[in-house]
Design an enzyme around this catalytic site. Structure first.
Site, PDB file in Angstrom:
ATOM      1  N   LYS A 178       0.835  -1.210   0.000  1.00 37.74           N
ATOM      2  CA  LYS A 178       0.000   0.000   0.000  1.00 37.74           C
ATOM      3  C   LYS A 178       0.869   1.259   0.000  1.00 37.74           C
ATOM      4  O   LYS A 178       0.528   2.266  -0.635  1.00 37.74           O
ATOM      5  CB  LYS A 178      -0.919  -0.002   1.224  1.00 37.74           C
ATOM      6  CG  LYS A 178      -1.829   1.232   1.355  1.00 37.74           C
ATOM      7  CD  LYS A 178      -2.727   1.423   0.136  1.00 37.74           C
ATOM      8  CE  LYS A 178      -3.937   2.308   0.420  1.00 37.74           C
ATOM      9  NZ  LYS A 178      -3.617   3.644   0.912  1.00 37.74           N
ATOM     10  N   GLU A 185       0.880   6.726  -6.778  1.00 37.63           N
ATOM     11  CA  GLU A 185      -0.239   7.674  -6.869  1.00 37.63           C
ATOM     12  C   GLU A 185       0.269   9.116  -6.858  1.00 37.63           C
ATOM     13  O   GLU A 185      -0.200   9.957  -7.641  1.00 37.63           O
ATOM     14  CB  GLU A 185      -1.179   7.427  -5.695  1.00 37.63           C
ATOM     15  CG  GLU A 185      -2.385   8.325  -5.596  1.00 37.63           C
ATOM     16  CD  GLU A 185      -3.157   8.037  -4.323  1.00 37.63           C
ATOM     17  OE1 GLU A 185      -3.202   8.925  -3.440  1.00 37.63           O
ATOM     18  OE2 GLU A 185      -3.696   6.917  -4.189  1.00 37.63           O
TER      19      GLU A 185
END
Length: 306
Positions: A178, A185
């Site tokens: 993550k 991102e």
């Protein structure tokens, strides 16, 4: 068929919608939040959601072996909850940490909890406010026997039972994956923002940014959900005149860059996107001031003053 029963600790934006999705998928959720209004309203929405006014009363009613999913901010709040839960749970119970926590902290939690007989998994959860309708991407780490307890709930939360989730590996792997996801991102968002800034700056061409974004959504190699969201934003407000040029940064971006340094892996795009966020926060102001003074010192260049 055994009933699927799980505790959800923390009913904020993510925790509440995850609770709703689990309830719609047939699970019974024992929910707790420090806000009485939040937990009461959520319990009123669905017969499968039960509200408790304390963690102790929740644990007392949750059947063993218990599965407790924490959706709390990483850091002191989560650490306090770990302490409270370990005083209430029994050996064999499972704690899932869904915070955006540092993977090294998750490895520490696993070691400490396993030593006391508890099971532990770290879960990176992506999907934001759209997760309720579209499902969440779940990246989860921990031992196989712990995952066997978590798997039914993971499959409900995911976009589909056979995709959108991964048992990534041992403890820490869920939050590590993550972390890197969020670093990527950062870079993708920065690239889109820079590209549209170039389009906006070319005044002589009078480009319609909303139309460009919409066009790129169809067939382009850069089509993506982030582009979809950007297109929606520009469709409603191209100039963004009421938006402050301030972008916060979260721990995952910093941790990704630090990990790249530790491993000796070049990650210039992610690093640059992180540093750009610092600039928007005013953390580059002193840099710019000193640069201006150096230019003045060696070349007599003009210094803009307040």
């Amino acid at each position: 068929m055994l009933k699927m029963q799980i505790a959800m600790i923390g009913l904020g934006k993510m925790g509440a919608n995850m609770t709703r999705r689990l309830a719609a998928g047939g699970a019974t959720i024992f929910g707790f939040d420090v806000s009485a209004e939040t937990r009461t309203q959520l319990a009123a929405e669905h017969a499968n959601i039960r509200s408790f006014d304390s963690v102790a009363s929740l644990i007392a009613e949750l059947p063993s072996p218990r599965v407790v999913w924490m959706m709390l901010p990483a850091g002191e709040i989560s650490e306090t909850m770990f302490g409270e839960l370990t005083a209430l749970l029994a050996p064999g119970d499972l704690i899932i940490d869904g915070a955006n926590a540092m993977y090294k902290d998750s490895q520490r939690h696993a070691k400490e909890l396993n030593a006391k007989g508890f099971k532990f998994m770290d879960a990176g959860v992506s999907g934001g406010v759209w997760g309720l309708a579209n499902g969440y991407t779940i990246m989860i780490g921990g031992e196989k026997d712990a995952f066997a307890m978590a798997e039914p709930f993971v499959k409900i939360l995911a976009p589909a039972s056979d995709r959108g989730w991964i048992h990534a590996g041992p403890a820490g792997s869920g939050h590590y994956v993550k972390m890197v996801h969020n670093g990527i991102e950062y870079g993708m968002m920065q690239a889109f923002a820079e590209g549209f800034a170039l389009l906006e700056a070319k005044k002589e061409l009078n480009l319609d940014l909303a139309e460009v974004a919409e066009t790129w959504r169809h067939g382009s190699v850069i089509r993506s959900w982030l582009l979809d969201l950007t297109a929606d934003t520009l469709k409603n407000d191209t100039k963004l005149e009421n938006i402050q040029p301030f972008v916060p940064d979260s721990g995952e971006g910093r941790w990704t860059v630090l990990e790249a340094v530790e491993l000796g892996v070049p990650a210039p795009v992610i690093a640059a996107s992180l540093f750009q966020r610092y600039t928007t926060q005013g953390k580059g102001d002193y840099v710019a001031k000193l640069l201006s003074m150096m230019r003045n010192a060696f070349g007599g260049h003009h210094v803009a003053k307040k």
